[in-house]
Write an enzyme that holds these catalytic residues in place. Structure first.
Site, mmCIF file in Angstrom:
data_model
loop_
_atom_site.group_PDB
_atom_site.id
_atom_site.type_symbol
_atom_site.label_atom_id
_atom_site.label_comp_id
_atom_site.label_asym_id
_atom_site.label_seq_id
_atom_site.Cartn_x
_atom_site.Cartn_y
_atom_site.Cartn_z
ATOM 1 N N ARG A 1 0.859 -1.186 0.000
ATOM 2 C CA ARG A 1 0.000 0.000 0.000
ATOM 3 C C ARG A 1 0.894 1.235 0.000
ATOM 4 O O ARG A 1 1.886 1.304 0.732
ATOM 5 C CB ARG A 1 -0.921 0.015 1.235
ATOM 6 C CG ARG A 1 -1.975 -1.089 1.235
ATOM 7 C CD ARG A 1 -3.045 -0.832 0.186
ATOM 8 N NE ARG A 1 -4.121 -1.803 0.247
ATOM 9 C CZ ARG A 1 -4.171 -2.921 -0.461
ATOM 10 N NH1 ARG A 1 -3.172 -3.216 -1.273
ATOM 11 N NH2 ARG A 1 -5.197 -3.732 -0.353
ATOM 12 N N GLU B 1 -3.081 7.729 -6.191
ATOM 13 C CA GLU B 1 -2.925 7.083 -7.492
ATOM 14 C C GLU B 1 -3.941 7.625 -8.484
ATOM 15 O O GLU B 1 -5.133 7.696 -8.173
ATOM 16 C CB GLU B 1 -3.086 5.566 -7.341
ATOM 17 C CG GLU B 1 -1.981 4.950 -6.489
ATOM 18 C CD GLU B 1 -2.073 3.445 -6.371
ATOM 19 O OE1 GLU B 1 -3.072 2.854 -6.871
ATOM 20 O OE2 GLU B 1 -1.164 2.823 -5.803
ATOM 21 N N HIS C 1 0.662 0.233 -10.337
ATOM 22 C CA HIS C 1 -0.157 -0.688 -9.531
ATOM 23 C C HIS C 1 -0.491 -1.959 -10.325
ATOM 24 O O HIS C 1 -1.650 -2.280 -10.569
ATOM 25 C CB HIS C 1 -1.442 -0.008 -9.071
ATOM 26 C CG HIS C 1 -1.988 -0.606 -7.800
ATOM 27 N ND1 HIS C 1 -2.630 0.132 -6.856
ATOM 28 C CD2 HIS C 1 -1.986 -1.883 -7.333
ATOM 29 C CE1 HIS C 1 -3.012 -0.649 -5.850
ATOM 30 N NE2 HIS C 1 -2.627 -1.885 -6.127
#
Length: 598
Positions: free
Chosen positions: A286, A315, A334
């Site tokens: 994370r 993000e 990601h």
């Protein structure tokens, strides 16, 4: 006192996954509380999608789902795959659907549940995070929310290893250089992995798989996770160490903990300063577990040689982010779960969960539970609060290096044992113990499953008292066995961390810590002090808190005997600063103290 009945849930498999239990900032309560069904209903029916004409239910798939998952859904229901809908289009369509499946790009807010007019029974999140689903609204509208937390494990671990190797050998930078027409072999000399020490912070499913693969590359692997059993770590050649040792000895650090208040920005200026100079960091967990500005400073100072990041606090990150643009940082958007196999696995896992839920089955991956009658809520609400807060208090009293494995819960009540359903209370104690150090939402549906996955053994004892059965319970006692305590006075005579509470006038109270009697409401936060019993102590501590503008809402002192040892329990509305707590600890008569956040 006439009888005692004991039952046990013997659950010991995988360990608690989270990084640390020693933080004083537990995760806030989940946004919903679930309650048990009436006692005459033996099967817990979560949802019912039976239509008047016996037709199939309708499932709306709002984001791309793997073909295997769609096929499973189509065998059971009418499936509508409608992608890239606007919020207005989703709200219009949802009233015709019994279930909704989304990934991370679709926000399922209160307006979605309101627009469904009660028809929507299940929301499936194809992945782990549920930040885009309003759990409180889902619960209020009787809608079950399920996710798919396991299918991404191997993909995330493989991506972590890919970033580790690419970072060590400057693959991304060298690739960009060659494509720019350069040929700078000397500039991109890397480092070998063989013989280097990798510290895995968070030894859950993904962390374990990263460790296995790193061992295959010839690395020495250490791990920090107080809830990982030593035998499981040793079985794959991993040594469990303390957090400080992991930071100080690692050549590479790989992060695999959830984002909770205890782990938020856990890598910061202070922790970077404790690392070996030239350390390299990988994060596929994370983004918020790293203070990104501090990481840039550590890179510029040479403390951190390189970093490889798949996740970010925000993000997508800003295009001009100093961290993203740093020449010694490798970044990916990601991609931890982005393999064809993982996407198919997630699709199957969420499809099975949604179909099972629509069939009325208990879902192990449920993250909320349906509402129940007002009568049950009225009777159990204060005891639910008491149970969860006792769990939270007990777990915060455990020293960071200890793993919680054995929990004993004792209930005293004037009701017969067969007239006291403790499943909800047990679930809330489990919730209080696990949630402060995990990203898992615990409720009646998944409490036992979650405890089992984390190796938690919970036994219950019911003590029947003589008296009126008007109230469901008199006291609840939570004991954690085989642990070390950061507050020695919380230990019982037999060595367990022990807290006891009861409900007074509808408000949960802490009534015992270890062997000391206290009386303080379980609201806000609590400071516990062991002190020499002498005049002026209450005033001295109160003055320190007052000078720091910390409001005291309750204070209680329990003592062994006059002028001997005493425990002062202080309820505060605000979190005192470190400086304020330090002043309390420096009072000569104070032998130990601890701050506990509820």
């Amino acid at each position: 006192m006439s009888a005692a009945a004991t039952s046990a849930i013997s659950i010991a498999t995988n360990p608690l996954r989270s990084l640390s239990l020693s933080s004083r900032s537990p995760l806030p309560s989940a946004s919903s509380i679930s309650f048990p069904p009436p006692r005459n209903n033996r099967r817990l029916i979560l949802v019912s999608c039976t239509t008047a004409d016996g037709s199939k239910p309708t499932i709306l798939v709002a984001e791309k789902l793997g073909d295997a998952g769609v096929k499973l859904l189509e065998d059971f229901a009418n499936v509508d795959c409608s992608y890239n809908m606007t919020p207005e289009e989703l709200n219009t369509k949802i009233s015709l659907c019994d279930a909704l499946i989304v990934r991370s790009g679709t926000k399922v807010g209160r307006e979605v549940f309101e627009s469904s007019r009660g028809r929507l029974k299940v929301v499936g999140r194809a992945g782990v995070g549920i930040d885009n689903v309003d759990l409180r609204a889902a619960t209020e509208f009787g809608c079950l929310v399920v996710n798919a937390p396991t299918a991404n494990t191997i993909a995330a671990a493989e991506h972590g290893i890919a970033l580790l190797a690419a970072m060590a050998r400057n693959v991304a930078q060298a690739d960009a250089s060659v494509k720019a027409g350069e040929w700078k072999r000397n500039k991109y000399v890397g480092v070998s992995l063989v013989g280097k020490t990798l510290a895995v912070l968070g030894f859950g499913k993904v962390g374990t798989e990263v460790a296995r693969r790193a061992k295959g590359l010839g690395m020495r692997v250490i791990a920090h996770d107080p809830y990982a059993p030593a035998d499981r770590a040793h079985a794959i050649g991993v040594e469990l160490v303390g957090f400080g040792e992991a930071l100080a000895t690692a050549d590479f650090i790989s992060l695999h903990m959830p984002l909770t208040p205890a782990t938020s920005k856990i890598l910061n200026d202070e922790t970077f300063a404790k690392m070996k100079k030239g350390v390299r960091i990988v994060n596929v967990a994370r983004g918020g577990v790293i203070d990104e500005e501090a990481l840039v400073r550590a890179l510029d100072a040479g403390i951190v040689a390189q970093a490889a990041l798949d996740v970010f606090t925000k993000e997508p990150p800003a295009k001009d982010s100093p961290l993203v643009q740093h020449e010694r940082v490798t970044v990916t958007p990601h991609l931890g779960a982005s393999t064809m196999e993982a996407q198919e696995g997630v699709a199957i896992e969420i499809a099975e969960a949604v179909v099972g839920a629509l069939n009325g089955e208990l879902a192990a991956t449920a993250v909320n539970a349906p509402m129940v009658s007002a009568e049950v809520l009225t009777e159990l609400k204060p005891y639910v609060m008491l149970a969860e807060k006792l769990g939270r208090l007990a777990v915060q009293l455990v020293a960071g290096g200890s793993g919680v494995k054995n929990v004993k819960v004792s209930y005293t009540s004037s009701r017969a044992t067969d007239d006291l359903d403790t499943r909800l209370l047990r679930a809330m104690i489990t919730k209080g113990i696990i949630e402060p150090i995990s990203d898992v939402y615990v409720n009646l549906v998944n409490a036992d499953f979650t405890a089992k996955q984390r190796g938690l053994r919970l036994s219950e004892e019911r003590v029947v008292l003589d008296g009126s059965p008007e109230n469901p319970l008199e006291t609840i006692t939570v004991q954690l066995g085989n642990v070390e305590s950061k507050f020695a006075s919380s230990l019982s005579e037999s060595g367990e961390v022990k807290v006891e509470g009861k409900v007074k006038d509808g408000v949960p109270h802490l009534t015992k810590v270890g062997s000391f009697e206290v009386d303080v409401t379980l609201e806000g936060s609590i400071i516990l002090c062991r002190q020499v019993d002498q005049p002026g102590m209450i005033g001295t501590v109160g003055s320190i808190l007052g000078e720091s503008n910390v409001n005291v809402n309750f204070m209680s002192v329990g003592r062994i005997a006059p002028r001997k040892q005493a425990i002062m329990a202080i309820g505060v509305d605000d979190q005192p600063s470190k400086e304020t707590l330090k002043k309390i600890g420096e009072i000569p008569a104070v032998e130990e103290f601890v701050f506990l956040k509820l």
